[in-house]
Enzyme design. Structure first.
Site, PDB file in Angstrom:
ATOM      1  N   LYS A  38      75.344  30.422  49.164  1.00 39.48           N
ATOM      2  CA  LYS A  38      73.963  29.956  49.334  1.00 39.48           C
ATOM      3  C   LYS A  38      73.024  31.137  49.602  1.00 39.48           C
ATOM      4  O   LYS A  38      73.481  32.237  49.947  1.00 39.48           O
ATOM      5  CB  LYS A  38      73.912  28.951  50.503  1.00 39.48           C
ATOM      6  CG  LYS A  38      74.369  29.512  51.839  1.00 39.48           C
ATOM      7  CD  LYS A  38      74.631  28.392  52.854  1.00 39.48           C
ATOM      8  CE  LYS A  38      75.126  28.948  54.168  1.00 39.48           C
ATOM      9  NZ  LYS A  38      75.623  27.884  55.062  1.00 39.48           N
ATOM     10  N   ARG A 136      74.237  17.913  63.129  1.00 41.25           N
ATOM     11  CA  ARG A 136      73.301  18.363  62.104  1.00 41.25           C
ATOM     12  C   ARG A 136      73.290  17.303  61.008  1.00 41.25           C
ATOM     13  O   ARG A 136      72.489  16.389  61.071  1.00 41.25           O
ATOM     14  CB  ARG A 136      73.723  19.752  61.594  1.00 41.25           C
ATOM     15  CG  ARG A 136      72.705  20.412  60.707  1.00 41.25           C
ATOM     16  CD  ARG A 136      72.996  21.892  60.487  1.00 41.25           C
ATOM     17  NE  ARG A 136      74.170  22.144  59.653  1.00 41.25           N
ATOM     18  CZ  ARG A 136      74.567  23.372  59.294  1.00 41.25           C
ATOM     19  NH1 ARG A 136      73.888  24.437  59.701  1.00 41.25           N
ATOM     20  NH2 ARG A 136      75.630  23.538  58.543  1.00 41.25           N
ATOM     21  N   HIS A 168      81.605  20.531  60.158  1.00 37.63           N
ATOM     22  CA  HIS A 168      81.203  21.926  60.395  1.00 37.63           C
ATOM     23  C   HIS A 168      81.345  22.255  61.880  1.00 37.63           C
ATOM     24  O   HIS A 168      80.888  21.510  62.729  1.00 37.63           O
ATOM     25  CB  HIS A 168      79.758  22.121  59.936  1.00 37.63           C
ATOM     26  CG  HIS A 168      79.344  23.563  59.824  1.00 37.63           C
ATOM     27  ND1 HIS A 168      80.110  24.511  59.180  1.00 37.63           N
ATOM     28  CD2 HIS A 168      78.242  24.214  60.261  1.00 37.63           C
ATOM     29  CE1 HIS A 168      79.494  25.690  59.238  1.00 37.63           C
ATOM     30  NE2 HIS A 168      78.365  25.534  59.895  1.00 37.63           N
ATOM     31  N   ARG A 227      85.738  27.472  53.970  1.00 37.09           N
ATOM     32  CA  ARG A 227      84.408  27.824  53.452  1.00 37.09           C
ATOM     33  C   ARG A 227      83.987  29.192  53.996  1.00 37.09           C
ATOM     34  O   ARG A 227      83.390  29.324  55.048  1.00 37.09           O
ATOM     35  CB  ARG A 227      83.396  26.741  53.853  1.00 37.09           C
ATOM     36  CG  ARG A 227      83.797  25.319  53.403  1.00 37.09           C
ATOM     37  CD  ARG A 227      82.695  24.309  53.673  1.00 37.09           C
ATOM     38  NE  ARG A 227      82.283  24.259  55.060  1.00 37.09           N
ATOM     39  CZ  ARG A 227      82.711  23.381  55.964  1.00 37.09           C
ATOM     40  NH1 ARG A 227      83.593  22.452  55.632  1.00 37.09           N
ATOM     41  NH2 ARG A 227      82.255  23.415  57.201  1.00 37.09           N
ATOM     42  N   TYR A 271      49.811  51.106  63.650  1.00 32.02           N
ATOM     43  CA  TYR A 271      48.921  50.066  64.167  1.00 32.02           C
ATOM     44  C   TYR A 271      49.058  49.885  65.678  1.00 32.02           C
ATOM     45  O   TYR A 271      50.164  49.923  66.225  1.00 32.02           O
ATOM     46  CB  TYR A 271      49.262  48.728  63.514  1.00 32.02           C
ATOM     47  CG  TYR A 271      48.857  48.601  62.070  1.00 32.02           C
ATOM     48  CD1 TYR A 271      47.522  48.684  61.689  1.00 32.02           C
ATOM     49  CD2 TYR A 271      49.818  48.369  61.090  1.00 32.02           C
ATOM     50  CE1 TYR A 271      47.153  48.551  60.350  1.00 32.02           C
ATOM     51  CE2 TYR A 271      49.462  48.222  59.757  1.00 32.02           C
ATOM     52  CZ  TYR A 271      48.126  48.312  59.391  1.00 32.02           C
ATOM     53  OH  TYR A 271      47.775  48.175  58.083  1.00 32.02           O
ATOM     54  N   CYS A 318      55.068  48.555  59.517  1.00 30.90           N
ATOM     55  CA  CYS A 318      53.957  47.993  58.755  1.00 30.90           C
ATOM     56  C   CYS A 318      54.500  47.085  57.652  1.00 30.90           C
ATOM     57  O   CYS A 318      55.710  46.923  57.516  1.00 30.90           O
ATOM     58  CB  CYS A 318      53.126  49.110  58.131  1.00 30.90           C
ATOM     59  SG  CYS A 318      52.581  50.371  59.298  1.00 30.90           S
ATOM     60  N   MET A 319      53.601  46.548  56.836  1.00 30.77           N
ATOM     61  CA  MET A 319      54.043  45.637  55.773  1.00 30.77           C
ATOM     62  C   MET A 319      54.925  46.360  54.746  1.00 30.77           C
ATOM     63  O   MET A 319      55.934  45.808  54.278  1.00 30.77           O
ATOM     64  CB  MET A 319      52.835  45.006  55.079  1.00 30.77           C
ATOM     65  CG  MET A 319      53.208  43.910  54.109  1.00 30.77           C
ATOM     66  SD  MET A 319      51.799  43.232  53.226  1.00 30.77           S
ATOM     67  CE  MET A 319      50.900  42.403  54.521  1.00 30.77           C
ATOM     68  N   ASP A 320      54.542  47.600  54.413  1.00 31.10           N
ATOM     69  CA  ASP A 320      55.217  48.301  53.315  1.00 31.10           C
ATOM     70  C   ASP A 320      55.755  49.673  53.702  1.00 31.10           C
ATOM     71  O   ASP A 320      56.337  50.356  52.864  1.00 31.10           O
ATOM     72  CB  ASP A 320      54.235  48.502  52.156  1.00 31.10           C
ATOM     73  CG  ASP A 320      53.390  47.277  51.908  1.00 31.10           C
ATOM     74  OD1 ASP A 320      53.993  46.214  51.652  1.00 31.10           O
ATOM     75  OD2 ASP A 320      52.159  47.363  52.000  1.00 31.10           O
TER      76      ASP A 320
HETATM   77  C1  PLP Z   1      76.787  28.309  55.773  1.00 31.43           C
HETATM   78  C2  PLP Z   1      77.936  27.390  55.936  1.00 31.43           C
HETATM   79  C3  PLP Z   1      79.251  27.890  55.950  1.00 31.43           C
HETATM   80  C4  PLP Z   1      79.574  29.352  56.002  1.00 31.43           C
HETATM   81  O1  PLP Z   1      79.464  29.807  57.324  1.00 31.43           O
HETATM   82  P1  PLP Z   1      79.880  31.304  57.728  1.00 31.43           P
HETATM   83  O2  PLP Z   1      79.703  31.356  59.183  1.00 31.43           O
HETATM   84  O3  PLP Z   1      78.910  32.190  57.002  1.00 31.43           O
HETATM   85  O4  PLP Z   1      81.263  31.486  57.261  1.00 31.43           O
HETATM   86  C5  PLP Z   1      80.287  26.970  55.961  1.00 31.43           C
HETATM   87  N1  PLP Z   1      80.045  25.650  55.987  1.00 31.43           N
HETATM   88  C6  PLP Z   1      78.802  25.140  56.011  1.00 31.43           C
HETATM   89  C7  PLP Z   1      78.617  23.663  56.065  1.00 31.43           C
HETATM   90  C8  PLP Z   1      77.705  25.984  56.013  1.00 31.43           C
HETATM   91  O5  PLP Z   1      76.474  25.482  56.054  1.00 31.43           O
END
Ligand code: PLP
Length: 388
Positions: A38, A136, A168, A227, A271, A318-320
């Site tokens: 992601k 969540r 999760h 995951r 700044y 700064c920004m850049d």
């Molecule tokens: C982002 C995410 C992960 C990965 O988590 P890490 O801590 O980066 O390994 C796994 N499962 C779900 C549901 C997530 O949203």
């Protein structure tokens, strides 16, 4: 192949490979790898990384946060399984079918709506999220039996094909005793729900609950997928926790020295006049700023590497552009500054930067903006440039 050498990132595929291979050693034989890609692979550059994972490392499972990321993976030729971990408006049912994407179910109401939007005669593949303590997304019920009944009803919706359930972990990256117990409680809950569903003859191909930290510290043969996210990109899930193998941060961040000037004592920099030189100093201006995702909290706190030496950021980011004190370092315009990465014997990681700002490495790399090209390397050789 060229890009503007102002502020750029270098992503090293071989480091990702090493991280993946080290992580896999902690998984039980029953657990298959799912790579979480992601947010543009946490800022590292999905257009290069995901094909590499699929074609070179034989990864067959990918997860993203939303349907645009999922469709993008199909558009660049990814053929493995793609799971959306978050909410997709039910109106996108056609796209889920067309692109053969697996959707997370957040709750029963959502499942009904999605089923109703499914074009007649089709079934959207889904994994039902189960809330075991993250609070969540996911089916949230007071008992194992109730959760089972809810998921059973979802499995009977005509527009859906329930293929798995997942949960999760909230604190798998902690070695505090309470957190460890909490994580074990979460794993036990989803395993119990899966067992109960089996008694009700609900067939599941996948039951999964391990993230990066979970796979290392709570490895479990009952999780059919792990995951893997942050550890693949070479950062720690929690900076205070030791990872039992050498992580290799995949991404380096670099910029260019625009000019160098010798200034007197009592000169204000940047700044807000937050920094005043205490003695004559040599100041380098460097071509990166918060518009590139380089955090403004590094003002008067961060460091960069130039010619293998550490130089302090002086004044506000700064920004850049940023200014650094390079007194005593042999620096000229056009030289390269390393913001994240290694130069000589010195290293700055995204986790180091995160610690200064009270955040996590995840946020630092995800925030590297689209103004920054990602230059892809494999075994030290440049293989692609991703521009946005
Ligand atoms: C982002 C995410 C992960 C990965 O988590 P890490 O801590 O980066 O390994 C796994 N499962 C779900 C549901 C997530 O949203």
């Amino acid at each position: 192949m060229s890009y503007l050498k102002r502020a750029w990132a270098e992503t090293h595929l071989d480091r990702i490979k090493n991280n993946v291979e080290n992580y896999k050693k902690y998984l039980k034989p029953e657990t298959e790898l799912l790579c979480v890609v992601k947010a543009n692979c946490y800022g590292n550059g999905d257009d290069a990384i995901v094909p590499y994972l699929e074609n070179e490392l034989n990864v067959n499972w990918f997860a993203v946060s939303n349907i645009e990321e999922a469709m993008h993976l199909r558009d660049i030729g990814i053929s493995g399984e793609i799971l959306i971990l978050g909410y997709t408006p039910p109106e996108y049912a056609r796209e889920l079918i067309k692109y053969d994407i697996i959707q997370a179910i957040t709750e029963e109401n959502y499942a009904e709506k999605l089923s109703n939007f499914t074009p007649f005669g089709n079934k959207i593949r889904v994994h039902c999220a189960l809330d075991t303590g993250m609070t969540r997304i996911g089916v949230y019920e007071s008992t194992i039996e109730r959760a089972c009944h809810t998921i059973e009803r979802i499995s009977k919706l005509k527009g859906l094909q329930l293929e798995g359930i997942f949960t999760h972990f909230a604190a798998a990256d902690s070695n505090n005793q309470d957190d460890i117990k909490y994580t074990e409680m979460q794993a036990e809950k989803i395993i119990s729900v899966a067992d109960e569903l089996k008694k009700h003859l609900v067939v599941l191909n996948q039951i999964h609950f391990l993230n990066s930290a979970g796979g290392i510290y709570h490895s479990n043969s009952k999780s059919t997928l792990a995951r893997l996210g942050i550890v693949m990109y070479g950062l720690k899930p929690d900076s205070s926790l030791e990872i039992p193998f050498k992580l290799e941060p995949a991404l380096d961040l670099k910029a260019c020295v625009a000019m160098v000037k010798e200034v007197d004592k009592d000169v204000f920099i940047s700044y807000g006049r937050t920094y005043k030189t205490e003695s004559p100093a040599k100041i380098a201006t460097i071509t990166i700023g918060y518009a590139d995702g380089y955090p403004r909290f590094l003002s008067n706190k961060g460091e960069v590497l130039i010619h293998g030496k550490r130089a302090k950021i002086v004044g506000r980011v700064c920004m850049d552009q940023i200014m650094c004190d390079v007194t005593g370092i042999d620096v000229k315009a056009g030289d390269i500054a390393t913001l994240i990465g290694t130069d000589g014997n010195e290293t700055i990681t995204a986790d180091d930067i995160a610690n200064i700002g009270g955040t996590i490495g995840y946020e630092i790399i995800c925030n590297i903006s689209r103004r920054v090209p990602r230059v892809i390397y494999e075994n030290g050789k440049q293989t692609a440039i991703l521009k946005y």
